[in-house]
Enzyme design. Structure first.
Site, mmCIF file in Angstrom:
data_model
loop_
_atom_site.group_PDB
_atom_site.id
_atom_site.type_symbol
_atom_site.label_atom_id
_atom_site.label_comp_id
_atom_site.label_asym_id
_atom_site.label_seq_id
_atom_site.Cartn_x
_atom_site.Cartn_y
_atom_site.Cartn_z
ATOM 1 N N ASP A 237 0.829 -1.191 0.000
ATOM 2 C CA ASP A 237 0.000 0.000 0.000
ATOM 3 C C ASP A 237 0.872 1.252 0.000
ATOM 4 O OD1 ASP A 237 -2.462 1.264 -0.011
ATOM 5 O OD2 ASP A 237 -2.581 1.398 2.157
ATOM 6 N N SER B 40 -6.974 -6.359 -5.554
ATOM 7 C CA SER B 40 -8.090 -6.917 -4.797
ATOM 8 C C SER B 40 -9.364 -6.896 -5.628
ATOM 9 C CB SER B 40 -8.299 -6.127 -3.503
ATOM 10 O OG SER B 40 -8.970 -4.912 -3.770
ATOM 11 N N ASN C 296 -10.586 -3.454 -6.004
ATOM 12 C CA ASN C 296 -9.836 -2.470 -6.789
ATOM 13 C C ASN C 296 -10.507 -2.122 -8.114
ATOM 14 O OD1 ASN C 296 -6.515 -3.578 -5.747
ATOM 15 N ND2 ASN C 296 -7.849 -1.995 -4.904
#
Length: 222
Positions: free
Chosen positions: A2, A47, A50
């Site tokens: 991240d 993910s 996303n």
């Protein structure tokens, strides 16, 4: 992994610049993991949530994934790394699915460490799918519901043939799991670091392992 966007924003760069540097961090950390003797490294690359990002950013991320597979596959083969992919990655574009299939097949017999890429992955969906399969087996009479224990449930997860998760690291200062390996993280050590992912390197990984080594793991016991 991240902090790509924030890394770019701090430098007055477009978000794609942060994602490109994030790919470089993947290369560094994957190599460092092999040097440090890590058996399995799992990276949360994309993910299931996303897809909510802007279309052009999703397109850029998929382009970077194509580039990574094309540029790194030979090194993975030469280093004996086995590539695995978890998540609903077959829902990606056909050309990308073909690239992933080819890369996984080419490294399938490699004896070395395993690099797991989570693509279009969501832990809640993984758990629901496992529960649904067990329910269908019970409905069909091929499985006694009383026989469903932790081991039987884990056998339905995408990580069923991987060792237990020991350490989960999240970069950029965020302190949440964001739908990543929820079942597998039940007794994993969690480490939240302020470093933005594009700045994460071998030293940061070694420091994380050092902190992990100082923890006392009791698994619910004394």
């Amino acid at each position: 992994m991240d902090g790509n966007g924030r890394w770019a924003k701090k430098r007055f760069l477009p978000r794609i610049a942060g994602h490109k540097q994030g790919v470089e961090a993947v290369r560094r950390v994957a190599r460092a993991a092999r040097t440090l003797g890590i058996e399995v490294l799992t990276l949360y690359a994309f993910s299931s949530e996303n897809w909510r990002r802007p279309e052009d950013e999703v397109r850029d991320l998929m382009g970077l994934l194509r580039h990574f597979l094309a540029s790194e596959l030979d090194e993975l083969v030469s280093e004996g790394v086995r590539l695995r992919v978890i998540g609903d990655w077959r829902g990606l574009s056909p050309d990308l699915v073909a690239m992933i299939d080819a890369a996984v097949a080419r490294t399938a017999t490699n004896p070395g460490p395993t690099l797991v890429i989570a693509l279009n992955y969501g832990a809640q969906a993984e758990i629901l799918a496992a529960a649904r399969r067990l329910a269908e087996q019970a409905r069909d009479g091929t499985l006694d519901p009383a026989a469903i224990d932790e081991a039987r449930f884990e056998a339905e997860l995408e990580t069923k043939d991987l060792p237990p998760l020991d350490l989960l690291i999240r970069t950029s200062g965020e302190q949440r799991l964001s739908n990543f390996l929820l079942w597998q993280a039940a007794y994993a050590e969690l480490l939240f670091v302020d470093t933005l992912w594009p700045d994460f390197d071998e030293k940061a990984l070694a420091d994380a392992l050092g902190r992990f080594g100082q923890r006392e793991r009791r698994f619910g016991g004394l």
